[in-house]
Structures are given as structure tokens and as C-alpha cells.
Design a protein around this motif. Structure first.
Motif, PDB file in Angstrom:
ATOM      1  N   GLY A   1       0.787  -1.233   0.000  1.00  0.00           N
ATOM      2  CA  GLY A   1       0.000   0.000   0.000  1.00  0.00           C
ATOM      3  C   GLY A   1       0.814   1.275   0.000  1.00  0.00           C
ATOM      4  N   VAL A   2       2.074   1.212  -0.468  1.00  0.00           N
ATOM      5  CA  VAL A   2       2.893   2.429  -0.453  1.00  0.00           C
ATOM      6  C   VAL A   2       2.328   3.492  -1.400  1.00  0.00           C
ATOM      7  CG1 VAL A   2       4.485   1.706  -2.283  1.00  0.00           C
ATOM      8  CG2 VAL A   2       5.289   3.250  -0.477  1.00  0.00           C
ATOM      9  N   MET A   3       1.554   3.068  -2.418  1.00  0.00           N
ATOM     10  CA  MET A   3       0.958   4.039  -3.339  1.00  0.00           C
ATOM     11  C   MET A   3      -0.059   4.929  -2.635  1.00  0.00           C
ATOM     12  SD  MET A   3       2.539   3.754  -6.104  1.00  0.00           S
ATOM     13  CE  MET A   3       1.515   4.877  -7.053  1.00  0.00           C
ATOM     14  N   GLY A   4      -0.564   4.470  -1.487  1.00  0.00           N
ATOM     15  CA  GLY A   4      -1.450   5.337  -0.720  1.00  0.00           C
ATOM     16  C   GLY A   4      -0.732   6.575  -0.215  1.00  0.00           C
ATOM     17  N   ARG A   5       0.563   6.431   0.108  1.00  0.00           N
ATOM     18  CA  ARG A   5       1.371   7.590   0.521  1.00  0.00           C
ATOM     19  C   ARG A   5       1.661   8.493  -0.665  1.00  0.00           C
ATOM     20  NH1 ARG A   5       4.421   6.167   5.152  1.00  0.00           N
ATOM     21  NH2 ARG A   5       5.359   8.249   5.066  1.00  0.00           N
ATOM     22  N   VAL A   6       1.928   7.870  -1.828  1.00  0.00           N
ATOM     23  CA  VAL A   6       2.215   8.643  -3.032  1.00  0.00           C
ATOM     24  C   VAL A   6       0.977   9.403  -3.487  1.00  0.00           C
ATOM     25  CG1 VAL A   6       2.927   8.475  -5.447  1.00  0.00           C
ATOM     26  CG2 VAL A   6       4.037   7.058  -3.723  1.00  0.00           C
ATOM     27  N   GLY A   7      -0.203   8.783  -3.317  1.00  0.00           N
ATOM     28  CA  GLY A   7      -1.445   9.397  -3.776  1.00  0.00           C
ATOM     29  C   GLY A   7      -1.707  10.744  -3.142  1.00  0.00           C
TER      30      GLY A   7
ATOM     31  N   SER B   1      -7.395   7.443  -0.448  1.00  0.00           N
ATOM     32  CA  SER B   1      -8.594   7.091   0.319  1.00  0.00           C
ATOM     33  C   SER B   1      -8.794   5.599   0.468  1.00  0.00           C
ATOM     34  CB  SER B   1      -9.832   7.705  -0.352  1.00  0.00           C
ATOM     35  OG  SER B   1      -9.723   9.116  -0.428  1.00  0.00           O
ATOM     36  N   PHE B   2      -8.296   4.819  -0.487  1.00  0.00           N
ATOM     37  CA  PHE B   2      -8.608   3.395  -0.467  1.00  0.00           C
ATOM     38  C   PHE B   2      -7.380   2.495  -0.306  1.00  0.00           C
ATOM     39  CE2 PHE B   2     -12.035   5.424  -2.856  1.00  0.00           C
ATOM     40  CZ  PHE B   2     -13.137   4.949  -2.167  1.00  0.00           C
ATOM     41  N   ILE B   3      -6.176   3.063  -0.355  1.00  0.00           N
ATOM     42  CA  ILE B   3      -4.961   2.266  -0.187  1.00  0.00           C
ATOM     43  C   ILE B   3      -4.177   2.832   0.986  1.00  0.00           C
ATOM     44  CG2 ILE B   3      -2.824   1.493  -1.270  1.00  0.00           C
ATOM     45  CD1 ILE B   3      -4.159   1.702  -3.955  1.00  0.00           C
ATOM     46  N   PHE B   4      -3.813   1.969   1.945  1.00  0.00           N
ATOM     47  CA  PHE B   4      -3.135   2.415   3.156  1.00  0.00           C
ATOM     48  C   PHE B   4      -1.781   1.711   3.262  1.00  0.00           C
ATOM     49  CE2 PHE B   4      -7.771   2.105   4.098  1.00  0.00           C
ATOM     50  CZ  PHE B   4      -8.040   3.457   3.922  1.00  0.00           C
ATOM     51  N   HIS B   5      -0.764   2.488   3.570  1.00  0.00           N
ATOM     52  CA  HIS B   5       0.592   1.953   3.664  1.00  0.00           C
ATOM     53  C   HIS B   5       0.761   1.218   4.992  1.00  0.00           C
ATOM     54  CE1 HIS B   5       5.205   2.705   3.564  1.00  0.00           C
ATOM     55  NE2 HIS B   5       4.879   1.507   3.139  1.00  0.00           N
ATOM     56  N   ARG B   6       1.049  -0.089   4.898  1.00  0.00           N
ATOM     57  CA  ARG B   6       1.218  -0.907   6.099  1.00  0.00           C
ATOM     58  C   ARG B   6       2.588  -1.590   6.054  1.00  0.00           C
ATOM     59  NH1 ARG B   6      -4.864  -3.601   6.642  1.00  0.00           N
ATOM     60  NH2 ARG B   6      -5.931  -1.596   6.955  1.00  0.00           N
ATOM     61  N   ARG B   7       3.243  -1.614   7.201  1.00  0.00           N
ATOM     62  CA  ARG B   7       4.564  -2.240   7.310  1.00  0.00           C
ATOM     63  C   ARG B   7       4.609  -3.126   8.552  1.00  0.00           C
ATOM     64  NH1 ARG B   7       8.341   2.910   7.176  1.00  0.00           N
ATOM     65  NH2 ARG B   7       6.590   3.699   8.436  1.00  0.00           N
ATOM     66  N   ILE B   8       5.164  -4.316   8.381  1.00  0.00           N
ATOM     67  CA  ILE B   8       5.245  -5.281   9.480  1.00  0.00           C
ATOM     68  C   ILE B   8       6.654  -5.862   9.509  1.00  0.00           C
ATOM     69  CG2 ILE B   8       4.350  -7.447  10.416  1.00  0.00           C
ATOM     70  CD1 ILE B   8       1.707  -6.865   9.008  1.00  0.00           C
ATOM     71  N   TRP B   9       7.235  -5.907  10.712  1.00  0.00           N
ATOM     72  CA  TRP B   9       8.557  -6.508  10.915  1.00  0.00           C
ATOM     73  C   TRP B   9       8.410  -7.712  11.853  1.00  0.00           C
ATOM     74  CZ3 TRP B   9       7.690  -1.335  10.701  1.00  0.00           C
ATOM     75  CH2 TRP B   9       8.456  -0.580   9.773  1.00  0.00           C
ATOM     76  N   ALA B  10       9.229  -8.704  11.593  1.00  0.00           N
ATOM     77  CA  ALA B  10       9.225  -9.887  12.467  1.00  0.00           C
ATOM     78  C   ALA B  10      10.658 -10.393  12.630  1.00  0.00           C
ATOM     79  CB  ALA B  10       8.327 -10.973  11.893  1.00  0.00           C
TER      80      ALA B  10
END
Length: 478
Positions: free
Chosen positions: A180-186, A429-438
Motif C-alpha cells: 500500500g505504499v501508493m497510498g502515501r504517493v497518492g 482514500s482506499f490504499i493504506f501503507h502498512r509495514r510489518i517486521w518480524a
């Protein structure tokens, strides 16, 4: 006393720390912060809205008499000083738009590079402390090998649409998943679109034009800005059954060097476009300087008896052998006025308030006259030495077609900006940037998965997803 001073010596004063001046780095940061501020954006949008309201309420580009008649002479003088008669071409309105562009570009310059670096940067090499400090984080013991757990975790992220990077080190495996990084670009695309739209508007304002033309059927008009001619082949009005106007239409032909290059019948919202110049069907009405036909009563002067009623076509002579008359209509004004300085008749308005026709009379060999006949004042003038009295009892005016002629070289730029803002808002509005580390580290009875994540929007949905992820990891048992 030995002549020496007995004053107690004092230690030299410590030098006062000098206050550093405002260097270029500090000044540039202050300048960038000012032009990127939300307060400046709100101020600009407010004043542009006020200006646009003025330009909407006060008609733009009208003749001086229109403003004087509606607002008064004093108000018109102030309108000229402030530029209210042509708001969108004033220096101060252009300056507001320019500042809005600077504000938008500065915001983009200040904020987008960090997003771009975030997109390109390798986020796998993070510490355990980084993961534990995330708002959403958990520690999950799993009875399995670190390689097996890592593989299952990667497969799960891929199935959910994440882009996954993994790093296998001695003693631990680090997995990074993002989507969802395009949500930040949008959001930044929508921000930048304002600049594109404004630049397109300025381009059209300074290099385009908009004019209004009154054209008659059968006439050819030169379009100097396009260096070609435009012929109005036909104009007509379609009516509903109840008599109301259904549509009005013009058939236009573009001529270059006498050769027809394009022909189209235009209606409202369906213009002719040629060489970037748009011809819109804008209006129609009764011509104020021509008629199709005028009805004239011929009366005997002595008895006031109507001898004949004839319909004279525009600028066509008609012979009446029985009355030894030749008559023709050569001129018409809808609202009669006379310029005493230039000795010239003209129509002072386009309204048919005081219509008059100029009648050319040849009566035998003795009388030649060119009187003006007034519909409202039939007995105003008497023709000397003539046996007849002439009166205008009716006429059919020619219809004109009103064409809006415009060229806007910035229109494609504006449409590009509009597309950018729609795409940008949709992505944001419809794409959210999410990041997960493990981090998967060995434990006495298997491994421990230290997992954490973050999102820039839709926190509630991410909390649900994170909870399901922790439940899924618990199933990665041998």
C-alpha cells in the motif's frame, strides 16, 4: 605607600558568548517552512475564493456603459482601479495563483523525499528494540524451527498481497513485509495536482482567448486569430409541440484559401473545433441592423386611404407599375438614434425599442426620397411633392446566431491536473501503507517471533489484521 595601587586584582572577565547570526541554512529552513505552511494555504484559498466570487457577481469584460448603467459611474471608476472588470487577468490575482503554486510545490519538496526514501530504503536491518517500540507489537512462542516459521510467515504475507524481504543471520531471521505504499504517493500526487491545474489555467489565461461573435446566416467572417474564414451556412431553431424552444443549431464551414476544410452542425455543448479554436453555440436573437422583410402601407395623401400593402424583402427593389413606384428597404435600426456630430443613424441598443427602416422611393421621374419610417410614429415625416404617404406596419427581423469563440492551450494541462487529483485522492482514500517486521529467534522449546507493525491510516482495520496475524503465527507448529 610605595606609590603602587593597593587595589585587589580581578580575574579577567570571561568572554561573552556571541549570538550567532541568522545563517543561510536557518534562513532557508524558515523560508521553506513559511511557504509550506497550512496557514498560507488557507489564506490563499480564502482570497482566491473571494476573488472568484467577485468575478462571478460582476460581469467580466463588458462595455463601460453596461457597468455604468448597473452600478453607477463612481463604482465603475473603482472597478477599473481594482481590476474588477477583468479580475482573472489582474497582477494581484496572478500573484495569488503563483503563491499557491509555490505553496504546493514547497509542500511537495518538503514531504515527498522522505516518502520516496522510505519506498527505496531496505527496512530489513532493524533492531529488536525498534520492533518492541512499535505501537502494535507482540511476542509469540512457536514450537518449530526458525527456517520453517520464517518460510510460513513469508508465504502468509505474500498471500495477503505484501511485498516481502527476508534476512537470515546467525541466531535470527528478520522478515519485513510492506504493501500500500501508493497510498502515501497518492496524497502527494493530489497535492501536486493543484499546481498543475493552476499552471494550466495561467497558460490558458495568457495565451488563449475567449470572444463572442454575432453571425448571420449566409455570411462569411474572418477569424484573425486562426487565419481562416468561417461561413454560417444555416441557422435554425427547433421547437417543442407547445411552442417552446427545443434547440438552436448552426451549420458552420471553415474556409482556407476559399477551400472548405471542415463542416459541422453545432448545438449547445457540441462545438466545432478547428486548429485548437472552439466554436460553441452560445445564443441566438433578433438582429438589430437587418430584417428579412418589412411590410409597408401605401396611402393616398389626400384621402388617407390605403391603396396597397406590400412586403419588401431586404435590399431588393420592387416595382409597382400601377402606382408608378419603385421601392426598396436599404437599412434598419432596432432602437433609432442619431449622432448629430457624425450625422449618422445608429441603433443605441440591441433591443427592438424604436424600430425604423430606411425606404428608398422612386416615384415617376419627379420624386426621389430616402425617408426613415418609424413603426411607432407613422406620421412623423411627410414626403414633399409625393402623392403618397408610407408607413411601416410590421417586419420580420433576421435571426442571428451567437457563437462563443475560444482557444485554451492550457486545457490539456488542466485535464491532466484533474486526472492527477482524482487518482491521488482515490489512492489516498482506499490504499493504506502498512509495514510489518518480524524477528524469529531461537528459544528453549522452539523459537520466539517478535512481531510489530504500523500503518499511516485506518488504524482500526490494521489492529484487526494484526490480531489475526498473531493468531495465524501460533498455528506455525511443527
Amino acid at each position: 605607600m610605595n606609590g603602587q595601587s593597593d587595589a585587589v586584582p580581578t580575574e579577567p572577565a570571561a568572554p561573552r558568548p556571541s549570538t550567532p547570526g541568522l545563517g543561510w541554512d536557518e534562513f532557508s529552513r524558515e523560508l521553506v517552512d513559511f511557504f509550506a505552511s497550512v496557514k498560507l494555504a488557507i489564506f490563499l484559498f480564502l482570497f482566491i475564493a473571494i476573488t472568484a466570487t467577485i468575478g462571478t457577481v460582476i460581469q467580466q469584460g463588458e462595455r463601460a456603459e453596461v457597468y455604468i448603467q448597473e452600478y453607477g459611474e463612481n463604482a465603475y471608476r473603482w472597478f477599473l482601479r481594482l481590476g474588477f472588470t477583468d479580475v482573472y487577468h489582474t497582477w494581484w490575482f496572478t500573484s495569488l495563483l503563483g503563491l499557491l503554486c509555490v505553496n504546493s510545490l514547497t509542500c511537495f519538496y518538503k514531504r515527498f523525499p522522505s516518502v520516496w526514501r522510505s519506498m527505496k530504503q531496505d527496512k530489513v536491518g532493524v533492531t529488536m528494540a525498534f520492533i518492541k517500540n512499535l505501537k502494535q507489537q507482540a511476542e509469540i512462542p512457536v514450537e518449530n524451527t526458525k527456517e520453517s516459521v520464517a518460510q510460513s510467515l513469508v508465504q502468509h504475507f505474500v498471500s495477503k498481497g505484501y511485498r516481502v524481504l527476508a534476512k537470515n543471520e546467525p541466531g535470527e531471521v528478520t522478515v519485513y513485509a510492506t504493501k500500500g505504499v501508493m497510498g502515501r504517493v497518492g496524497a502527494h500526487m493530489a497535492h501536486l495536482s493543484a499546481t498543475v491545474i493552476v499552471l494550466g489555467g495561467l497558460l490558458g489565461s495568457y495565451y488563449g482567448f475567449q470572444e463572442f461573435g454575432v453571425c448571420l446566416e449566409g455570411q462569411t467572417y474572418h477569424i484573425p486569430r486562426g487565419n481562416f474564414d468561417l461561413k454560417v451556412d444555416k441557422f435554425w431553431i427547433d421547437y417543442h409541440e407547445n411552442g417552446s424552444v427545443k434547440s438552436y443549431n448552426s451549420t458552420l464551414t471553415v474556409l482556407e484559401g476559399g477551400q472548405a476544410k471542415a463542416t459541422k452542425t453545432i448545438t449547445v455543448n457540441d462545438p466545432l473545433v478547428y486548429n485548437g479554436i472552439w466554436f460553441y453555440q452560445s445564443s441566438y436573437g433578433d438582429a438589430w441592423d437587418q430584417v428579412e422583410v418589412a411590410r409597408i402601407n401605401i396611402k393616398e395623401k389626400e384621402t388617407d386611404k390605403v391603396l396597397k400593402t406590400i412586403d419588401l424583402e431586404w435590399q431588393k427593389e420592387q416595382a409597382l407599375a400601377d402606382l408608378k413606384l419603385k421601392l426598396s428597404i436599404t437599412d434598419f435600426v432596432a432602437d433609432f438614434a442619431f449622432n448629430s456630430t457624425e450625422k449618422k443613424v445608429y441603433s443605441k441598443t440591441i433591443e427592438h425599442a424604436n424600430p425604423a427602416v430606411k425606404l428608398v422611393i422612386n416615384e415617376g421621374d419627379s420624386v426621389q426620397a430616402t425617408p426613415w419610417l418609424f413603426q411607432q410614429f407613422p406620421d412623423l415625416f411627410e414626403i414633399k411633392d409625393s402623392k403618397y404617404q408610407f408607413e411601416l406596419v410590421g417586419y420580420k427581423p433576421r435571426k442571428f446566431t451567437g457563437l462563443q469563440i475560444a482557444k485554451n492551450p492550457g486545457i490539456n494541462v488542466v485535464w491532466t491536473g484533474c486526472t492527477m487529483i482524482v487518482v491521488g485522492i482515490t489512492l489516498s482514500s482506499f490504499i493504506f501503507h502498512r509495514r510489518i517486521w518480524a524477528k524469529i529467534v531461537p528459544a528453549p522449546t522452539g523459537v520466539t517471533v517478535h512481531i510489530g507493525g504500523t500503518t499511516h491510516k485506518s488504524q482500526i482495520d490494521f489492529n484487526k489484521e494484526f490480531r489475526k496475524l498473531t493468531e495465524k503465527i501460533q498455528t506455525f507448529k511443527a
